[in-house]
Design an enzyme around this catalytic site. Sequence first.
Site, PDB file in Angstrom:
ATOM      1  N   ARG A 177       0.823  -1.219   0.000  1.00  0.00           N
ATOM      2  CA  ARG A 177       0.000   0.000   0.000  1.00  0.00           C
ATOM      3  C   ARG A 177       0.857   1.270   0.000  1.00  0.00           C
ATOM      4  NH1 ARG A 177      -2.442  -3.551  -1.289  1.00  0.00           N
ATOM      5  NH2 ARG A 177      -4.466  -4.349  -0.557  1.00  0.00           N
ATOM      6  N   SER A 217     -11.250   0.717   2.833  1.00  0.00           N
ATOM      7  CA  SER A 217     -10.481   0.219   3.977  1.00  0.00           C
ATOM      8  C   SER A 217      -9.821   1.385   4.702  1.00  0.00           C
ATOM      9  CB  SER A 217      -9.411  -0.771   3.512  1.00  0.00           C
ATOM     10  OG  SER A 217     -10.013  -1.932   2.984  1.00  0.00           O
ATOM     11  N   GLU A 251      -4.928   4.003   6.205  1.00  0.00           N
ATOM     12  CA  GLU A 251      -4.834   3.768   4.762  1.00  0.00           C
ATOM     13  C   GLU A 251      -5.528   4.902   4.023  1.00  0.00           C
ATOM     14  OE1 GLU A 251      -6.218   0.381   1.541  1.00  0.00           O
ATOM     15  OE2 GLU A 251      -5.421  -0.268   3.470  1.00  0.00           O
TER      16      GLU A 251
END
Length: 306
Positions: free
Chosen positions: A179, A228, A298
């Site tokens: 990520r 998320s 995130e």
Amino acid sequence: MSFPDLVPALAARLPELRGRLIANAPLADLIWFRAGGPAQLLFTPADEADLAAFLAALPAEIPVTVIGLGSNLIVRDGGVPGVVIRLGRGFGDITVEDGHRLRVGAAVPDVKLARAAADAGMAGLAFYRGIPGGIGGALRMNAGAHGGETRDALVEARAIDRAGRIHVLANADFGFTYRHSGAPADLIFTGALYQGRPGDPAAILAEMEAITRAREASQPIRERTGGSTFKNPPGHKAWQLVDAAGCRGLRLGAAQVSQMHCNFLINTGGARAADIEGLGEEVRRRVKDQSGVDLEWEIKRIGVPA
């Protein structure tokens, strides 16, 4: 909140600009959470050349923030000072190239890339069906889902720096990790080239349908959400930590931890950005107290508080 109007000075400085400039532009309607303050100036460039010219002429002291489809973003209630750039139609082309390659603009939604690859009989990109947002954001955060990540299929990407210079970055230049992309923060991605492999369109579409069903069964995708919320810490799943800390269904104002999937925050109606971010911070605190694990956001958060 209202910022000083930057449009007259910039319009005079850039008489040949073809993109759209809007002062004190509301951003909430562009963000999936449907919350947050305005951009001091919202610029939608006509194409790559227009963006390069704008950046080259923009005074260095004016900050620049880039947003995509707003699917993984909190805009704080005080708004975003400086220029917010949002790519539009001029960055939405999709071209099938020889060798099972797909060239796409940075404003192309991830799901549209997946569909174009399927229609072309190109396997290896179906995972993008499970990722909200657009290609620019996918490049910036190495977006992934259902066993695939951006780094698995990317050949190269085009980008423009703060001075208006164009760059071409190979996959190796990104320094991709989970990520995360190590590409310079000032680069604005304008397009990307992906490598697929031969595949049967019907089989690829069936894979994409399975991904869609799995998302609908497990994620609150029809809610006002940002996807998320926290990255999975090494050796853990974020949702399990949130659940174990007793945060499923937790509320702050009109913001709530989803009952369906507790790594999702939702705006149940009328939530402020401060409620959403504050709820996320409370979840982080409770998880830290319960498990000793520091959850990392995130979702990207931009702007200033009200």
